[in-house]
Design an enzyme around this catalytic site. Structure first.
Site, PDB file in Angstrom:
ATOM      1  CD  GLU A  73      -1.525   5.880  -3.742  1.00  0.00           C
ATOM      2  OE1 GLU A  73      -2.497   5.535  -4.422  1.00  0.00           O
ATOM      3  OE2 GLU A  73      -1.739   6.293  -2.609  1.00  0.00           O
TER       4      GLU A  73
ATOM      5  CE  LYS B  53      -4.121   2.007   2.197  1.00  0.00           C
ATOM      6  NZ  LYS B  53      -3.590   3.203   2.419  1.00  0.00           N
TER       7      LYS B  53
HETATM    8  P1  NAD Z   1      -6.258   5.259   2.412  1.00  0.00           P
HETATM    9  O1  NAD Z   1      -5.838   6.216   1.702  1.00  0.00           O
HETATM   10  O2  NAD Z   1      -6.069   4.760   3.475  1.00  0.00           O
HETATM   11  O3  NAD Z   1      -6.782   4.007   1.329  1.00  0.00           O
HETATM   12  C1  NAD Z   1      -7.120   3.882   0.029  1.00  0.00           C
HETATM   13  C2  NAD Z   1      -6.075   4.352  -1.028  1.00  0.00           C
HETATM   14  O4  NAD Z   1      -4.866   3.645  -0.951  1.00  0.00           O
HETATM   15  C3  NAD Z   1      -6.692   4.394  -2.310  1.00  0.00           C
HETATM   16  O5  NAD Z   1      -7.393   5.438  -2.784  1.00  0.00           O
HETATM   17  C4  NAD Z   1      -5.294   4.434  -3.104  1.00  0.00           C
HETATM   18  O6  NAD Z   1      -4.860   5.715  -3.519  1.00  0.00           O
HETATM   19  C5  NAD Z   1      -4.066   3.824  -2.153  1.00  0.00           C
HETATM   20  N1  NAD Z   1      -3.537   2.753  -2.527  1.00  0.00           N
HETATM   21  C6  NAD Z   1      -2.224   2.669  -2.283  1.00  0.00           C
HETATM   22  N2  NAD Z   1      -1.577   1.632  -2.596  1.00  0.00           N
HETATM   23  C7  NAD Z   1      -2.511   0.792  -3.514  1.00  0.00           C
HETATM   24  C8  NAD Z   1      -2.695  -0.454  -4.029  1.00  0.00           C
HETATM   25  N3  NAD Z   1      -1.595  -1.089  -4.221  1.00  0.00           N
HETATM   26  N4  NAD Z   1      -3.741  -0.897  -4.392  1.00  0.00           N
HETATM   27  C9  NAD Z   1      -4.865   0.115  -4.519  1.00  0.00           C
HETATM   28  N5  NAD Z   1      -4.870   1.320  -3.729  1.00  0.00           N
HETATM   29  C10 NAD Z   1      -3.569   1.503  -3.191  1.00  0.00           C
HETATM   30  O7  NAD Z   1      -8.137   5.885   2.161  1.00  0.00           O
HETATM   31  P2  NAD Z   1      -8.466   7.157   2.457  1.00  0.00           P
HETATM   32  O8  NAD Z   1      -9.822   6.771   2.300  1.00  0.00           O
HETATM   33  O9  NAD Z   1      -7.888   7.953   1.323  1.00  0.00           O
HETATM   34  O10 NAD Z   1      -7.819   7.952   3.517  1.00  0.00           O
HETATM   35  C11 NAD Z   1      -7.688   7.313   4.618  1.00  0.00           C
HETATM   36  C12 NAD Z   1      -6.418   7.603   4.978  1.00  0.00           C
HETATM   37  O11 NAD Z   1      -5.956   8.974   5.225  1.00  0.00           O
HETATM   38  C13 NAD Z   1      -6.088   7.015   6.539  1.00  0.00           C
HETATM   39  O12 NAD Z   1      -4.548   6.332   6.585  1.00  0.00           O
HETATM   40  C14 NAD Z   1      -6.296   8.358   7.639  1.00  0.00           C
HETATM   41  O13 NAD Z   1      -5.147   7.881   8.652  1.00  0.00           O
HETATM   42  C15 NAD Z   1      -5.606   9.037   6.599  1.00  0.00           C
HETATM   43  N6  NAD Z   1      -6.193  10.393   6.757  1.00  0.00           N
HETATM   44  C16 NAD Z   1      -5.294  11.385   7.771  1.00  0.00           C
HETATM   45  C17 NAD Z   1      -5.798  12.371   8.195  1.00  0.00           C
HETATM   46  C18 NAD Z   1      -4.903  13.059   9.358  1.00  0.00           C
HETATM   47  O14 NAD Z   1      -5.330  14.320   9.889  1.00  0.00           O
HETATM   48  N7  NAD Z   1      -3.804  12.626   9.851  1.00  0.00           N
HETATM   49  C19 NAD Z   1      -7.199  13.034   7.892  1.00  0.00           C
HETATM   50  C20 NAD Z   1      -7.939  12.245   6.946  1.00  0.00           C
HETATM   51  C21 NAD Z   1      -7.533  10.891   6.358  1.00  0.00           C
END
Ligand code: NAD
Length: 334
Positions: free
Chosen positions: A177, A122
């Site tokens: 990504e 990921k």
């Molecule tokens: P996410 O980013 O955790 O997961 C989904 C994403 O993973 C996909 O959209 C894609 O872009 C990515 N990805 C990377 N490698 C991949 C692969 N091999 N195959 C498929 N997808 C892949 O989910 P999200 O809904 O975008 O965001 C949630 C994340 O954002 C969490 O980790 C959360 O902690 C973080 N976040 C942090 C804050 C903060 O204030 N720190 C605020 C909001 C969200």
């Protein structure tokens, strides 16, 4: 207080500020590329919201962060409507939770065939959609709120790993990504510090801040890279599995991460997780977990998605690095 012990009145009182806090953090993270809390703090609070909403479904509202992908598409960049929505991904935080997810998934009547999964790293960046017409790159966009993203076509044209022309004259969308390698991130922050500019919190935010620029010349200086991992209309290419889709993208000229692995059982899944938990720090780019995808694309399609997440893939998130040695008490911030 445990969610199981909450009364409806207490849950109602808690959920408003909790949602407001998560939306604020989401805005900082998705729209401003400047988070003020660590991801695990966001994740724990998000999980609490999920648990409250599961216990009291009457409290679910359409504006809840659990019902929406990413941030609002409030941006100075031109908006792009996605032909096929770009979703978020469900996550689990332990192997036991992952096995529970798999068991529930395999109970779905649409889950047919073998229990074959494709495991991938990921990548800690931001999702990117690339549209080609007759093999030529015509559009690049970010995920935005899943339905509407931002036009970053000129920006993606500056990224070396993105082919302007494919090996075949295809008219198709590809997703993956966009990320900033660790070395480029360290260099950028050093330069920014030397110039008295605010530094980026992590490579993910640096990548997002660098791609989402009005002036593509700024993006060009930022050493962004990509790993592509998804072909929404896979059937147009005759590929049958996710592993084949990755190979096909390699042949077309994309950067595709080399460490995917097809597995069939819990032992193989655990071995992969252990291996990359150990190798994580030595990789030249950041990863925040492992993605498990049903390998058979026809089964993926049959499983479909909820309003927010596909049912055929799940992210196993690594424990936060600070927690690897010290077990921290997580304080609820609201
Ligand atoms: P996410 O980013 O955790 O997961 C989904 C994403 O993973 C996909 O959209 C894609 O872009 C990515 N990805 C990377 N490698 C991949 C692969 N091999 N195959 C498929 N997808 C892949 O989910 P999200 O809904 O975008 O965001 C949630 C994340 O954002 C969490 O980790 C959360 O902690 C973080 N976040 C942090 C804050 C903060 O204030 N720190 C605020 C909001 C969200």
């Amino acid at each position: 207080k445990s969610v199981n012990d909450l009364t409806l009145k207490e849950a109602t009182a808690e959920i408003g500020p909790l949602k407001a806090q998560l939306l604020q953090w989401g805005k900082e993270y998705y729209e401003q590329d400047a988070p003020t809390v660590e991801d695990y703090v966001y994740d724990r609070n998000y999980q609490r919201l999920v648990d409250i909403e599961n216990r009291f479904p009457e409290l679910i509202t359409p504006d809840s962060p659990t019902q929406k992908v990413g941030g609002a598409a409030e941006t100075v960049l031109t908006k792009v409507e996605h032909a096929i929505p770009m979703l978020s991904m469900g996550d689990v935080f332990s192997v036991a939770e992952l096995m529970d997810f798999n068991a529930r998934q395999q109970d779905n009547p649409n889950f047919t065939g073998t229990t074959e999964y494709n495991l991938e790293l990921k990548i800690d960046g931001l999702s990117l959609s690339l549209v080609y017409e007759n093999g030529r790159l015509v559009q690049g966009s970010t995920r935005g709120n899943g339905m509407i993203g931002e036009d970053v076509t000129e920006n993606v044209k500056t990224i070396k790993s993105i082919p302007q022309k494919l090996a075949e004259p295809l008219s198709l969308e590809f997703r993956g990504e966009c990320f900033m390698p660790k070395a480029a991130f360290a260099k950028l922050n050093e330069e920014r510090e030397a110039n008295g500019l605010p530094t980026f919190a992590n490579p993910r935010n640096a990548a997002a801040g660098s791609l989402r620029q009005l002036d593509a010349k700024v993006t060009a200086k930022r050493e962004l890279d990509t790993f592509m991992y998804y072909i929404p209309e896979y059937e147009k290419l005759g590929v049958k599995t996710q592993a084949q889709a990755l190979d096909k993208m390699r042949q077309l000229g994309f950067h595709v991460n080399e460490f995917n692995r097809v597995v069939h059982n819990e032992a193989e899944i655990k071995a992969y997780i252990d291996e990359y938990t150990a190798k994580r720090d030595d990789l030249p780019y950041g990863i925040d977990g492992i993605v498990e995808k049903v390998n058979d694309l026809a089964v993926e399609e049959a499983l479909g998605a909820t309003v927010k997440v596909p049912r055929w893939e799940i992210a196993y998130k690594f424990p936060p690095e600070e927690q690897a040695t010290v077990v921290r008490d997580i304080e609820w911030t609201v």
